[in-house]
Write a protein that holds these residues in place. Structure first.
Motif, PDB file in Angstrom:
ATOM      1  N   ASN A  15      39.213  -6.325  24.655  1.00 43.15           N
ATOM      2  CA  ASN A  15      40.235  -5.271  24.622  1.00 43.15           C
ATOM      3  C   ASN A  15      41.562  -5.766  25.214  1.00 43.15           C
ATOM      4  O   ASN A  15      42.619  -5.237  24.873  1.00 43.15           O
ATOM      5  CB  ASN A  15      39.750  -4.038  25.391  1.00 43.15           C
ATOM      6  CG  ASN A  15      38.628  -3.335  24.651  1.00 43.15           C
ATOM      7  OD1 ASN A  15      38.456  -3.531  23.447  1.00 43.15           O
ATOM      8  ND2 ASN A  15      37.854  -2.525  25.363  1.00 43.15           N
ATOM      9  N   ILE A  18      43.278  -7.445  22.392  1.00 38.47           N
ATOM     10  CA  ILE A  18      43.683  -6.433  21.402  1.00 38.47           C
ATOM     11  C   ILE A  18      44.951  -5.704  21.855  1.00 38.47           C
ATOM     12  O   ILE A  18      45.831  -5.405  21.047  1.00 38.47           O
ATOM     13  CB  ILE A  18      42.518  -5.457  21.116  1.00 38.47           C
ATOM     14  CG1 ILE A  18      41.443  -6.218  20.325  1.00 38.47           C
ATOM     15  CG2 ILE A  18      42.985  -4.221  20.358  1.00 38.47           C
ATOM     16  CD1 ILE A  18      40.129  -5.492  20.165  1.00 38.47           C
ATOM     17  N   ASP A  19      45.043  -5.472  23.168  1.00 37.99           N
ATOM     18  CA  ASP A  19      46.261  -4.845  23.708  1.00 37.99           C
ATOM     19  C   ASP A  19      47.489  -5.721  23.436  1.00 37.99           C
ATOM     20  O   ASP A  19      48.546  -5.221  23.030  1.00 37.99           O
ATOM     21  CB  ASP A  19      46.066  -4.615  25.220  1.00 37.99           C
ATOM     22  CG  ASP A  19      47.302  -4.040  25.867  1.00 37.99           C
ATOM     23  OD1 ASP A  19      47.721  -2.945  25.456  1.00 37.99           O
ATOM     24  OD2 ASP A  19      47.865  -4.702  26.772  1.00 37.99           O
ATOM     25  N   VAL A  21      47.751  -7.938  21.027  1.00 34.96           N
ATOM     26  CA  VAL A  21      47.960  -7.935  19.570  1.00 34.96           C
ATOM     27  C   VAL A  21      48.765  -6.692  19.157  1.00 34.96           C
ATOM     28  O   VAL A  21      49.742  -6.789  18.411  1.00 34.96           O
ATOM     29  CB  VAL A  21      46.604  -7.957  18.813  1.00 34.96           C
ATOM     30  CG1 VAL A  21      46.782  -7.647  17.334  1.00 34.96           C
ATOM     31  CG2 VAL A  21      45.924  -9.312  18.987  1.00 34.96           C
ATOM     32  N   ARG A  22      48.352  -5.525  19.652  1.00 34.78           N
ATOM     33  CA  ARG A  22      49.063  -4.283  19.292  1.00 34.78           C
ATOM     34  C   ARG A  22      50.537  -4.359  19.668  1.00 34.78           C
ATOM     35  O   ARG A  22      51.419  -3.974  18.917  1.00 34.78           O
ATOM     36  CB  ARG A  22      48.469  -3.089  20.056  1.00 34.78           C
ATOM     37  CG  ARG A  22      47.193  -2.548  19.493  1.00 34.78           C
ATOM     38  CD  ARG A  22      46.870  -1.220  20.201  1.00 34.78           C
ATOM     39  NE  ARG A  22      45.468  -0.904  20.144  1.00 34.78           N
ATOM     40  CZ  ARG A  22      44.847  -0.425  19.085  1.00 34.78           C
ATOM     41  NH1 ARG A  22      45.533  -0.194  17.981  1.00 34.78           N
ATOM     42  NH2 ARG A  22      43.553  -0.165  19.111  1.00 34.78           N
ATOM     43  N   ARG A  23      50.786  -4.868  20.878  1.00 34.10           N
ATOM     44  CA  ARG A  23      52.165  -4.901  21.369  1.00 34.10           C
ATOM     45  C   ARG A  23      52.989  -5.946  20.624  1.00 34.10           C
ATOM     46  O   ARG A  23      54.157  -5.707  20.282  1.00 34.10           O
ATOM     47  CB  ARG A  23      52.157  -5.133  22.882  1.00 34.10           C
ATOM     48  CG  ARG A  23      51.617  -3.887  23.605  1.00 34.10           C
ATOM     49  CD  ARG A  23      51.065  -4.206  24.983  1.00 34.10           C
ATOM     50  NE  ARG A  23      52.052  -4.786  25.855  1.00 34.10           N
ATOM     51  CZ  ARG A  23      51.766  -5.454  26.982  1.00 34.10           C
ATOM     52  NH1 ARG A  23      50.503  -5.634  27.345  1.00 34.10           N
ATOM     53  NH2 ARG A  23      52.713  -5.935  27.718  1.00 34.10           N
ATOM     54  N   HIS A  25      52.453  -6.980  17.636  1.00 39.13           N
ATOM     55  CA  HIS A  25      52.562  -6.544  16.249  1.00 39.13           C
ATOM     56  C   HIS A  25      53.778  -5.621  16.049  1.00 39.13           C
ATOM     57  O   HIS A  25      54.336  -5.546  14.962  1.00 39.13           O
ATOM     58  CB  HIS A  25      51.264  -5.815  15.873  1.00 39.13           C
ATOM     59  CG  HIS A  25      50.981  -5.825  14.409  1.00 39.13           C
ATOM     60  ND1 HIS A  25      51.518  -6.744  13.543  1.00 39.13           N
ATOM     61  CD2 HIS A  25      50.205  -5.019  13.641  1.00 39.13           C
ATOM     62  CE1 HIS A  25      51.093  -6.494  12.326  1.00 39.13           C
ATOM     63  NE2 HIS A  25      50.306  -5.450  12.345  1.00 39.13           N
ATOM     64  N   LYS A  26      54.177  -4.937  17.118  1.00 41.44           N
ATOM     65  CA  LYS A  26      55.354  -4.052  17.050  1.00 41.44           C
ATOM     66  C   LYS A  26      56.648  -4.854  17.014  1.00 41.44           C
ATOM     67  O   LYS A  26      57.653  -4.412  16.479  1.00 41.44           O
ATOM     68  CB  LYS A  26      55.395  -3.147  18.288  1.00 41.44           C
ATOM     69  CG  LYS A  26      54.422  -2.007  18.225  1.00 41.44           C
ATOM     70  CD  LYS A  26      54.741  -1.049  19.366  1.00 41.44           C
ATOM     71  CE  LYS A  26      53.508  -0.242  19.722  1.00 41.44           C
ATOM     72  NZ  LYS A  26      53.488   0.175  21.118  1.00 41.44           N
ATOM     73  N   LEU A  58      39.452  -5.940  14.661  1.00 43.17           N
ATOM     74  CA  LEU A  58      40.765  -5.387  14.317  1.00 43.17           C
ATOM     75  C   LEU A  58      40.604  -4.214  13.348  1.00 43.17           C
ATOM     76  O   LEU A  58      41.264  -3.183  13.488  1.00 43.17           O
ATOM     77  CB  LEU A  58      41.671  -6.461  13.704  1.00 43.17           C
ATOM     78  CG  LEU A  58      42.045  -7.628  14.623  1.00 43.17           C
ATOM     79  CD1 LEU A  58      42.869  -8.658  13.868  1.00 43.17           C
ATOM     80  CD2 LEU A  58      42.802  -7.145  15.852  1.00 43.17           C
ATOM     81  N   GLU A  61      39.470  -1.220  15.162  1.00 40.45           N
ATOM     82  CA  GLU A  61      40.547  -0.644  15.978  1.00 40.45           C
ATOM     83  C   GLU A  61      41.694  -0.095  15.126  1.00 40.45           C
ATOM     84  O   GLU A  61      42.707   0.350  15.659  1.00 40.45           O
ATOM     85  CB  GLU A  61      41.102  -1.720  16.920  1.00 40.45           C
ATOM     86  CG  GLU A  61      40.120  -2.173  17.987  1.00 40.45           C
ATOM     87  CD  GLU A  61      39.796  -1.076  18.994  1.00 40.45           C
ATOM     88  OE1 GLU A  61      40.733  -0.424  19.477  1.00 40.45           O
ATOM     89  OE2 GLU A  61      38.604  -0.860  19.284  1.00 40.45           O
ATOM     90  N   ILE A  63      43.741  -1.794  13.219  1.00 39.52           N
ATOM     91  CA  ILE A  63      44.909  -2.687  13.213  1.00 39.52           C
ATOM     92  C   ILE A  63      44.898  -3.470  11.893  1.00 39.52           C
ATOM     93  O   ILE A  63      43.959  -4.221  11.626  1.00 39.52           O
ATOM     94  CB  ILE A  63      44.868  -3.669  14.405  1.00 39.52           C
ATOM     95  CG1 ILE A  63      44.823  -2.895  15.723  1.00 39.52           C
ATOM     96  CG2 ILE A  63      46.075  -4.610  14.376  1.00 39.52           C
ATOM     97  CD1 ILE A  63      44.570  -3.756  16.950  1.00 39.52           C
ATOM     98  N   HIS A  64      45.943  -3.257  11.098  1.00 35.46           N
ATOM     99  CA  HIS A  64      45.992  -3.897   9.785  1.00 35.46           C
ATOM    100  C   HIS A  64      47.277  -4.694   9.642  1.00 35.46           C
ATOM    101  O   HIS A  64      48.218  -4.523  10.410  1.00 35.46           O
ATOM    102  CB  HIS A  64      45.917  -2.834   8.686  1.00 35.46           C
ATOM    103  CG  HIS A  64      44.715  -1.961   8.799  1.00 35.46           C
ATOM    104  ND1 HIS A  64      43.441  -2.401   8.540  1.00 35.46           N
ATOM    105  CD2 HIS A  64      44.589  -0.670   9.206  1.00 35.46           C
ATOM    106  CE1 HIS A  64      42.583  -1.426   8.764  1.00 35.46           C
ATOM    107  NE2 HIS A  64      43.257  -0.365   9.173  1.00 35.46           N
TER     108      HIS A  64
END
Ligand code: ADP
Length: 164
Positions: A15, A18-19, A21-23, A25-26, A58, A61, A63-64
């Motif tokens: 996780n 993943i955090d 990755v999310r950030r 990705h923005k 992903l 979660e 996330i694409h």
């Protein structure tokens, strides 16, 4: 908009990863997760398994739109191959800093066109690492707060089929 590459062992993805990755990705219009297939590192999962586990995590979660790849050899060669502008890494403790500092300066010496970009860990993931997750899982502990369900299943199945 810039393209970034987020390299690592991801053995397995947690996780905390993943955090990041999310950030990332923005901020970047294109993001690659690049899994290092380094035969010198004693990884639990093969590179192919890690790619598969990461893609499943992903998807789970939601996330694409990013790509998961594996690479051998130098990160900067992989970054060049994929037209990356930046290298993304995460920072947890002081101990991460020293290693990341050394790697960023080395990579800049080797290829000055790439910028290294660091994301500070989220507080709740600051002590989370793939090694801790593997150790807790190996001894039967609850890892459901540390990794997505699909990763938990992959770990349990791996430990069931190995003597680790
Ligand atoms: P490596 O073996 O290249 O360090 P890892 O999979 O352990 O590969 O980590 C990849 C990147 O993700 C590293 O920059 C690491 O610092 C970062 N990272 C790992 N876990 C976390 C976390 N919990 N929070 C923030 N960053 C993390």
């Amino acid at each position: 908009m810039a393209t970034a590459i987020y390299p690592g062992s991801f053995d397995p993805i947690t996780n905390g990863h993943i955090d990041i990755v999310r950030r990332a990705h923005k901020l970047f219009s294109k993001l690659y997760i690049a899994i290092v297939a380094n035969p010198n590192k004693n990884s639990l999962f093969t590179a192919d398994e890690r790619v598969e586990i990461t893609m499943a995590a992903l998807a789970e979660e939601g996330i694409h739109g990013l790509e998961v790849i594996s690479y051998h050899g130098l990160l900067i060669d992989c970054a060049k191959l994929h037209g990356a502008d930046a290298i993304v890494r995460g920072l947890r403790a002081n101990s991460d800093f020293e290693y990341e500092f050394q790697m960023a300066l080395t990579n800049r010496d080797l290829a000055s066109e790439f910028e290294s970009v660091f994301f500070m860990t989220a507080k709740r993931y600051s002590f989370l690492s793939s090694s801790v997750v593997k150790e807790v899982c190996m001894y039967g502990g609850d890892i459901s707060n540390f990794v997505p369900r699909s990763v938990e299943e992959a770990l349990k199945s791996k430990f069931l089929h190995t003597n680790r």
